[in-house]
Design an enzyme around this catalytic site. Structure first.
Site, mmCIF file in Angstrom:
data_model
loop_
_atom_site.group_PDB
_atom_site.id
_atom_site.type_symbol
_atom_site.label_atom_id
_atom_site.label_comp_id
_atom_site.label_asym_id
_atom_site.label_seq_id
_atom_site.Cartn_x
_atom_site.Cartn_y
_atom_site.Cartn_z
ATOM 1 N N SER A 155 0.841 -1.198 0.000
ATOM 2 C CA SER A 155 0.000 0.000 0.000
ATOM 3 C C SER A 155 0.872 1.243 0.000
ATOM 4 C CB SER A 155 -0.896 0.017 1.253
ATOM 5 O OG SER A 155 -1.588 1.242 1.388
ATOM 6 N N TYR A 168 -2.069 -0.950 10.165
ATOM 7 C CA TYR A 168 -2.133 -1.205 8.722
ATOM 8 C C TYR A 168 -0.792 -0.867 8.066
ATOM 9 C CZ TYR A 168 -4.012 -0.952 3.932
ATOM 10 O OH TYR A 168 -4.261 -1.136 2.586
#
Length: 275
Positions: A155, A168
């Site tokens: 990401s 995350y």
């Protein structure tokens, strides 16, 4: 003739979103697909996860291309279920060439306020689950002796910090070094390993109330339009969110001969978000 004729790809998180997009596009290019997703509930995730019907729709769309698919309900936290799914696919198709470790969750929360469960679910799925997926699948590529490609979905959050995403971001950043180590280990087998780093993508993981609130904490009940107003300010190109197909285009480059010498890289598709 497709760019992936006779190849076989294993894809996690294939029931919808980026995973479905990857599965259908690779099938159109000639690949047979081994697909997994899970209907297991994850209490720390604040949006609905994939359903059996979602995975069935991926099966339908892949078969509509004329290619074959083996699909299983399997959780990336479950090594035995992963091995069963991959083994069933390899037994039917006779080989494995490509692994797309795509499955993941999102559960925004302040770092010092999130529960132990929220942290642990994230690490178990988004980091350890990727390792388990690779452990179950990559040995089949090695055994084939033909080389292959592994693409891990990281990401932009592994590169650019935002509040409420420590778990995350930590998981996605961990995937980068997992990728680099495996790229070195697998290079003698002519297996390439790379990460992709999307900015926000218009999938169910993003298009939900929890993400809208993350992007617009100034509003009590932000809408998708409110989210898009904020998201446009993060990307330098004039776009609020990419489409799954935009990420699939990058994946296709990495798994076909156009990327045959690309390994150990962080492939960023972020509309300038890291600038």
């Amino acid at each position: 003739m497709g760019s992936l004729d006779s190849k076989v790809a294993f894809i996690t998180g294939a029931a919808r979103g980026q995973g479905r997009s990857h599965a259908v596009r690779l099938a159109r290019e000639g690949a047979d697909i081994i697909a997994i997703d899970t209907t297991a509930k994850v209490n720390s995730v604040p949006y609905p996860l994939a359903t059996a019907d979602d995975l069935a729709e991926t099966v339908r769309q892949v078969e509509a291309t004329g290619r074959r698919i083996v699909a299983r309900d399997a959780d990336v936290r479950d090594s035995a279920a992963l091995a069963e799914a991959v083994n069933a696919g390899v037994e039917q198709f006779g080989r494995l060439d490509i692994v797309l470790a795509n499955a993941g969750i999102s559960s925004p929360a302040p770092t010092l306020e999130m529960s132990d469960e929220t942290w642990q679910d994230m690490i178990d799925i988004n980091l350890t689950g990727v390792w388990k997926s690779l452990k179950a699948s990559v040995p089949h590529i090695i055994a084939g002796g033909r080389g292959g490609s592994v693409v891990i979905t990281s990401s932009l959050a592994a590169i650019y910090a935002n509040e409420n995403t420590a778990h995350y971001s930590a998981a996605k950043a961990g995937l980068v070094m997992l990728m680099k180590v495996m790229a070195k280990e697998l290079a003698p087998h002519n297996i390439r390993v790379n990460t992709i780093h999307p900015t926000t993508v218009a999938t169910d993981m993003i298009l939900n109330d929890a993400t809208y609130q993350l992007f617009r904490p100034d509003l009590d009940n932000p809408t998708r339009a409110d989210f898009e107003d904020a998201a446009r300010t993060l990307n330098r190109l004039p776009v609020a969110a990419l489409e799954p197909e935009d990420i699939t285009n990058a994946v296709l480059h990495l798994v076909t001969d156009t990327g045959k010498y690309v390994t150990g890289t962080t492939h960023v598709i972020d509309a300038g978000g890291a600038l």
